[in-house]
Design a protein around this motif. Structure first.
Motif, mmCIF file in Angstrom:
data_model
loop_
_atom_site.group_PDB
_atom_site.id
_atom_site.type_symbol
_atom_site.label_atom_id
_atom_site.label_comp_id
_atom_site.label_asym_id
_atom_site.label_seq_id
_atom_site.Cartn_x
_atom_site.Cartn_y
_atom_site.Cartn_z
ATOM 1 N N ARG A 54 4.631 10.310 6.050
ATOM 2 C CA ARG A 54 5.998 10.561 6.499
ATOM 3 C C ARG A 54 6.981 10.552 5.329
ATOM 4 N N TYR A 55 6.722 9.706 4.348
ATOM 5 C CA TYR A 55 7.599 9.700 3.175
ATOM 6 C C TYR A 55 7.554 11.062 2.481
ATOM 7 N N PHE A 56 6.355 11.573 2.249
ATOM 8 C CA PHE A 56 6.239 12.847 1.536
ATOM 9 C C PHE A 56 6.747 14.017 2.379
ATOM 10 N N GLU A 57 6.600 13.904 3.709
ATOM 11 C CA GLU A 57 7.175 14.938 4.566
ATOM 12 C C GLU A 57 8.694 14.989 4.412
ATOM 13 N N GLU A 58 9.311 13.819 4.275
ATOM 14 C CA GLU A 58 10.756 13.779 4.069
ATOM 15 C C GLU A 58 11.155 14.378 2.718
ATOM 16 N N GLN A 59 10.199 14.439 1.799
ATOM 17 C CA GLN A 59 10.462 15.054 0.498
ATOM 18 C C GLN A 59 10.133 16.552 0.510
ATOM 19 N N GLY A 60 9.762 17.070 1.684
ATOM 20 C CA GLY A 60 9.511 18.500 1.804
ATOM 21 C C GLY A 60 8.062 18.922 1.658
ATOM 22 N N GLY B 142 3.909 6.139 -5.319
ATOM 23 C CA GLY B 142 4.287 6.023 -6.722
ATOM 24 C C GLY B 142 5.470 5.112 -6.955
ATOM 25 N N GLY B 143 5.625 4.107 -6.081
ATOM 26 C CA GLY B 143 6.722 3.160 -6.219
ATOM 27 C C GLY B 143 8.041 3.654 -5.665
ATOM 28 N N ALA B 144 8.034 4.828 -5.043
ATOM 29 C CA ALA B 144 9.288 5.416 -4.554
ATOM 30 C C ALA B 144 9.753 4.847 -3.222
ATOM 31 N N TYR B 145 8.835 4.310 -2.440
ATOM 32 C CA TYR B 145 9.201 3.856 -1.085
ATOM 33 C C TYR B 145 8.403 2.617 -0.716
ATOM 34 N N ARG B 146 9.124 1.557 -0.359
ATOM 35 C CA ARG B 146 8.494 0.345 0.168
ATOM 36 C C ARG B 146 9.075 0.109 1.561
ATOM 37 N N PRO B 147 8.274 0.262 2.613
ATOM 38 C CA PRO B 147 8.804 0.124 3.970
ATOM 39 C C PRO B 147 9.281 -1.294 4.261
ATOM 40 N N THR C 115 0.822 -1.204 0.000
ATOM 41 C CA THR C 115 0.000 0.000 0.000
ATOM 42 C C THR C 115 0.860 1.260 0.000
ATOM 43 N N VAL C 116 1.858 1.276 0.851
ATOM 44 C CA VAL C 116 2.738 2.443 0.915
ATOM 45 C C VAL C 116 3.486 2.612 -0.401
ATOM 46 N N GLU C 117 3.953 1.518 -0.955
ATOM 47 C CA GLU C 117 4.652 1.583 -2.238
ATOM 48 C C GLU C 117 3.739 2.142 -3.329
#
Length: 274
Positions: free
Chosen positions: A76-82, A44-49, A38-40
């Motif tokens: 949290r992934y998108f927060e790390e991207q600003g 958009g495929g950028a992050y798989r926990p 789900t996170v992946e």
């Protein structure tokens, strides 16, 4: 198996309530795989926990709901991207639907998803031994009722066990569901309301639930028993950190498998100073 035979007099030693995920069934390749999918997908495929990422999130003690955990990891992934959260176009219901399409399968009426491949972590004979020892038992899980019933009735063959699931109570660590499961067993078995309660779980949220139940009913003894998830048991460094987190959250004892909590071990726990 039915719990009718477990009705005992009010002299029972303790009540045992079990979490399901990570205690009754191994969810590393099912719920957790669905989280990762789900996170992946929603990044958009950028992050798989990884399992470690999910363990760290769960150690915070408030992410028992895996839909909410998935959403949080995306944010949290998108927060790390600003980006700020309000800038992320994330529909929670669409996220849930995607998660369920992986966990249950694409057909909600005919499950073919990850849930079908979960390994059981206890056998019906274990519960039968508790019943024979006069120890009433039930379940409090954050899983949806249908998914909890799938393993309890469909896999273990239990006949209408006491079960409080997602739809029945607020999420952990709120103790409402734990208290409700205990109350049902008290009504079934005429158990003294001072009987100690053991709550068996595999997460920080589970242990905090037992701690919060103590605040609601301080005259009763509440014992948190931790179970180490199978996916951690071959990684000593992560295992030590996970164990420490469970203990810090209130676990009195920690086992590799729930079936180590035998009637004799239960009586040993009750003999320890409160």
């Amino acid at each position: 198996m039915t719990q009718e035979t477990s009705r005992q007099s009010n002299s029972t030693d303790a009540i045992v309530i079990f979490d399901i995920d990570g205690v009754v069934r191994d969810v590393a390749g099912s719920y957790r795989r669905a989280i990762a999918d789900t996170v992946e997908h929603f990044t958009g495929g950028a992050y798989r926990p990884t399992q470690t990422d999910m363990d760290k999130l769960k150690s915070e003690g408030i992410w028992n709901n895996d839909w909410e955990a998935s959403q949080e990891l995306v944010y949290r992934y998108f927060e790390e991207q600003g980006q700020q959260r309000h800038q992320v176009a994330l529909d929670y219901q669409i996220l849930i639907d995607f998660f369920q399409s992986r966990y249950q399968g694409p057909d909600s009426q005919n499950w073919t998803g990850y849930i079908c491949d979960e390994a059981l972590l206890l056998q019906p004979s274990y519960l039968e031994n508790l019943t024979a020892a006069g120890i009433p038992w039930g379940f409090f899980s954050g899983a949806p009722c249908a998914e909890a019933a799938y393993v309890l009735s469909g896999r273990l063959g239990l006949n209408s066990p006491v079960l409080i699931a997602m739809e029945d109570a607020p999420g952990k660590p709120d103790p409402t569901g734990l208290l409700a499961a205990v109350h049902q067993l008290e009504n079934q078995s005429s158990i003294d309301t001072a009987t100690p309660v053991i709550y068996v779980g595999d997460t920080v949220a589970d242990m905090l639930t037992a701690e919060k139940a103590r605040l609601v009913q301080p005259t009763r003894r509440w014992i948190g028993v931790g179970i180490l998830p199978p996916h951690l048991q071959h990684t000593p460094d992560r295992l030590d950190a996970y164990t420490a987190n469970l203990k810090q959250a209130g676990a009195i004892v920690i086992f590799n498998n729930v079936q180590e909590l035998t009637p004799s071990r239960i009586r040993e726990l009750l003999q320890r100073p409160a």
